[in-house]
Design a protein around this motif. Structure first.
Motif, PDB file in Angstrom:
ATOM      1  N   LEU A 111      42.666  32.851  34.412  1.00 16.76           N
ATOM      2  CA  LEU A 111      43.902  33.204  35.211  1.00 16.76           C
ATOM      3  C   LEU A 111      43.645  34.827  35.993  1.00 16.76           C
ATOM      4  CD1 LEU A 111      47.334  32.487  33.705  1.00 16.76           C
ATOM      5  CD2 LEU A 111      45.726  30.579  36.156  1.00 16.76           C
ATOM      6  N   LYS A 112      43.743  34.913  37.470  1.00 13.44           N
ATOM      7  CA  LYS A 112      43.365  36.159  37.968  1.00 13.44           C
ATOM      8  C   LYS A 112      44.121  37.169  37.802  1.00 13.44           C
ATOM      9  CE  LYS A 112      40.819  38.283  41.609  1.00 13.44           C
ATOM     10  NZ  LYS A 112      40.321  37.362  43.239  1.00 13.44           N
ATOM     11  N   PHE A 113      44.169  37.794  37.087  1.00  9.87           N
ATOM     12  CA  PHE A 113      45.319  39.519  37.911  1.00  9.87           C
ATOM     13  C   PHE A 113      44.454  40.796  37.835  1.00  9.87           C
ATOM     14  CE2 PHE A 113      47.579  36.489  34.950  1.00  9.87           C
ATOM     15  CZ  PHE A 113      48.797  36.315  35.673  1.00  9.87           C
ATOM     16  N   ARG A 114      45.505  41.625  37.705  1.00  8.51           N
ATOM     17  CA  ARG A 114      44.842  43.004  38.243  1.00  8.51           C
ATOM     18  C   ARG A 114      43.753  43.723  37.164  1.00  8.51           C
ATOM     19  NH1 ARG A 114      48.920  47.889  40.511  1.00  8.51           N
ATOM     20  NH2 ARG A 114      49.441  47.771  38.230  1.00  8.51           N
ATOM     21  N   ASP A 115      44.408  43.329  35.694  1.00  9.88           N
ATOM     22  CA  ASP A 115      44.176  43.881  34.657  1.00  9.88           C
ATOM     23  C   ASP A 115      42.871  43.136  34.071  1.00  9.88           C
ATOM     24  OD1 ASP A 115      45.583  41.727  34.276  1.00  9.88           O
ATOM     25  OD2 ASP A 115      47.074  43.305  32.390  1.00  9.88           O
ATOM     26  N   GLY A 116      42.542  41.946  34.946  1.00 12.79           N
ATOM     27  CA  GLY A 116      41.356  40.913  34.437  1.00 12.79           C
ATOM     28  C   GLY A 116      41.554  39.487  35.007  1.00 12.79           C
ATOM     29  N   TRP A 117      40.662  39.341  34.248  1.00 17.70           N
ATOM     30  CA  TRP A 117      40.887  37.697  34.978  1.00 17.70           C
ATOM     31  C   TRP A 117      40.547  36.477  33.480  1.00 17.70           C
ATOM     32  CZ3 TRP A 117      39.057  33.837  39.163  1.00 17.70           C
ATOM     33  CH2 TRP A 117      38.617  34.794  40.293  1.00 17.70           C
ATOM     34  N   TRP A 118      41.698  36.120  33.117  1.00 17.61           N
ATOM     35  CA  TRP A 118      42.002  36.006  31.289  1.00 17.61           C
ATOM     36  C   TRP A 118      42.159  34.295  31.054  1.00 17.61           C
ATOM     37  CZ3 TRP A 118      43.371  39.686  27.982  1.00 17.61           C
ATOM     38  CH2 TRP A 118      43.846  40.737  28.419  1.00 17.61           C
ATOM     39  N   SER A 119      41.544  33.194  30.147  1.00 15.69           N
ATOM     40  CA  SER A 119      41.470  32.197  29.352  1.00 15.69           C
ATOM     41  C   SER A 119      42.823  32.530  28.553  1.00 15.69           C
ATOM     42  CB  SER A 119      39.871  31.827  29.365  1.00 15.69           C
ATOM     43  OG  SER A 119      40.524  30.016  29.097  1.00 15.69           O
ATOM     44  N   GLY A 120      43.006  31.230  28.163  1.00 10.65           N
ATOM     45  CA  GLY A 120      44.011  30.984  26.952  1.00 10.65           C
ATOM     46  C   GLY A 120      42.962  30.920  25.988  1.00 10.65           C
ATOM     47  N   ALA A 121      43.984  31.056  24.745  1.00 12.45           N
ATOM     48  CA  ALA A 121      42.789  31.208  23.316  1.00 12.45           C
ATOM     49  C   ALA A 121      43.498  30.442  22.258  1.00 12.45           C
ATOM     50  CB  ALA A 121      42.407  32.553  22.181  1.00 12.45           C
TER      51      ALA A 121
END
Length: 260
Positions: free
Chosen positions: A155-165
Motif C-alpha cells: 500500500l502506497k503512502f507518503r511515508d512509504g510503501w507498506w506491507s502487512g506483517a
C-alpha cells in the motif's frame, strides 16, 4: 501487563489451497517447512513468549491437528485450546470478543507466519500495549534491503510503501468497530483501494495524492471510531514474509537455514 490471549488463525478458505495441494496435505497450516508443519513455528514462538497466557487456535478442522503426530503436541499443551472458526476471520473474531474466558488484550497472527520470533513479539507487544487496536507493518525499504527478490502486496503512502506483517492487537472492546469494518472488506484484502475506501473518502484521496501518511491515516481512523489506533512499523524484514506461495516456503527455509 495482563497476560495476552494469543489467537492463531489456522482456518481454510473455500476451495483448495494451491500450497496445500502442492505439498499433498489437507490444509495449508500442515504444509511442511523444513520437515514439520508450518503451524508449529508460530505456535512455539507464541508459547515461548512470557507475555502470552494462552494460545487459541482457530480452525474449522481441529481433528486434523489432533490426529497428526507432528501437531498432536498442540492438543496436549494445557495452554493451548482449539476453537471453531467461521467462514471469515473478522466474523470469527466478532463472535469471540465478548467471551469472558478470552480476556483482552488479544494478539492475532496466522499459521503461515513461520518466521515469527521473540524479537518481533517483543517489539510488537511493547509498542501496541495501551492501544485499542494496533497493526504491524513493514516498509518496503526494510524488506528489500534484506531480501530484494521477495515480492509482497504494498500500500502506497507518503511515508512509504507498506506491507502487512500478520500481527494485530485488540486491546479493548472498542476494537469491535474496526473488526466490523474489516468484515466488510476482508474479501478484498489484496485490493488496497477498496480497503482505503472503507476508511472514508479522505483516507482514499490522501493515499492517491500521496498527501497522507500511513501513521496519520491509522490515527485518523482511530479518532473516527473514538479509539486509540496505532501503527507498529516492524524493524525486522522477516516480519512480512509469510508462507503464502511455494517460493515463499523456499525463501523461509533458506532464512531458517541461515543461507538466505
Amino acid at each position: 501487563m495482563t497476560k495476552i490471549t494469543a489467537l492463531l488463525l489456522a482456518g481454510s478458505r473455500p476451495g483448495s489451497d494451491p500450497l496445500a495441494q502442492a505439498a499433498g496435505v489437507a490444509v495449508k497450516p500442515l504444509v511442511p517447512v523444513r520437515g514439520e508443519p508450518m503451524i508449529n513455528y508460530p505456535a512455539r514462538a507464541l508459547l515461548a513468549h512470557p507475555s502470552v497466557g494462552q494460545l487459541v487456535i482457530l480452525t474449522q478442522t481441529p481433528e486434523l491437528y489432533r490426529a497428526d503426530p507432528a501437531t498432536a503436541w498442540l492438543d496436549e499443551d494445557p495452554r493451548v485450546r482449539f476453537e471453531q472458526s467461521g467462514s471469515g476471520i473478522a466474523s470469527t473474531l466478532l463472535e469471540l470478543l465478548d467471551r469472558p474466558d478470552l480476556p483482552f488484550p488479544l494478539l492475532v497472527t496466522t499459521a503461515d507466519h513461520v518466521l515469527l520470533d521473540g524479537d518481533m513479539l517483543d517489539q510488537f507487544v511493547a509498542e501496541a500495549d495501551g492501544a485499542d487496536i494496533a497493526v504491524a507493518m513493514v516498509e518496503r525499504a526494510t524488506l528489500l534491503a534484506r531480501y530484494p527478490s521477495s515480492r509482497r502486496t504494498w500500500l502506497k503512502f507518503r511515508d512509504g510503501w507498506w506491507s502487512g506483517a500478520n500481527l494485530f492487537w485488540f486491546g479493548s472492546a472498542k476494537a469491535r468497530a474496526i473488526i466490523s469494518l474489516w468484515q466488510e472488506v476482508e474479501q478484498d484484502r489484496k485490493k488496497g483501494w477498496k480497503i482505503l475506501a472503507a476508511f472514508g473518502p479522505i483516507a482514499l484521496l490522501g493515499a492517491v495524492l500521496r498527501v497522507s501518511t500511513l501513521r496519520g491515516g491509522i490515527a485518523r481512523v482511530g479518532r473516527r471510531f473514538d479509539l486509540l489506533a496505532r501503527l507498529v512499523p516492524m524493524r525486522k524484514a522477516e516480519a512480512c514474509i509469510d508462507a503464502d506461495k511455494v517460493e515463499d516456503v523456499a525463501l523461509i527455509e533458506q532464512i531458517l537455514d541461515g543461507s538466505a
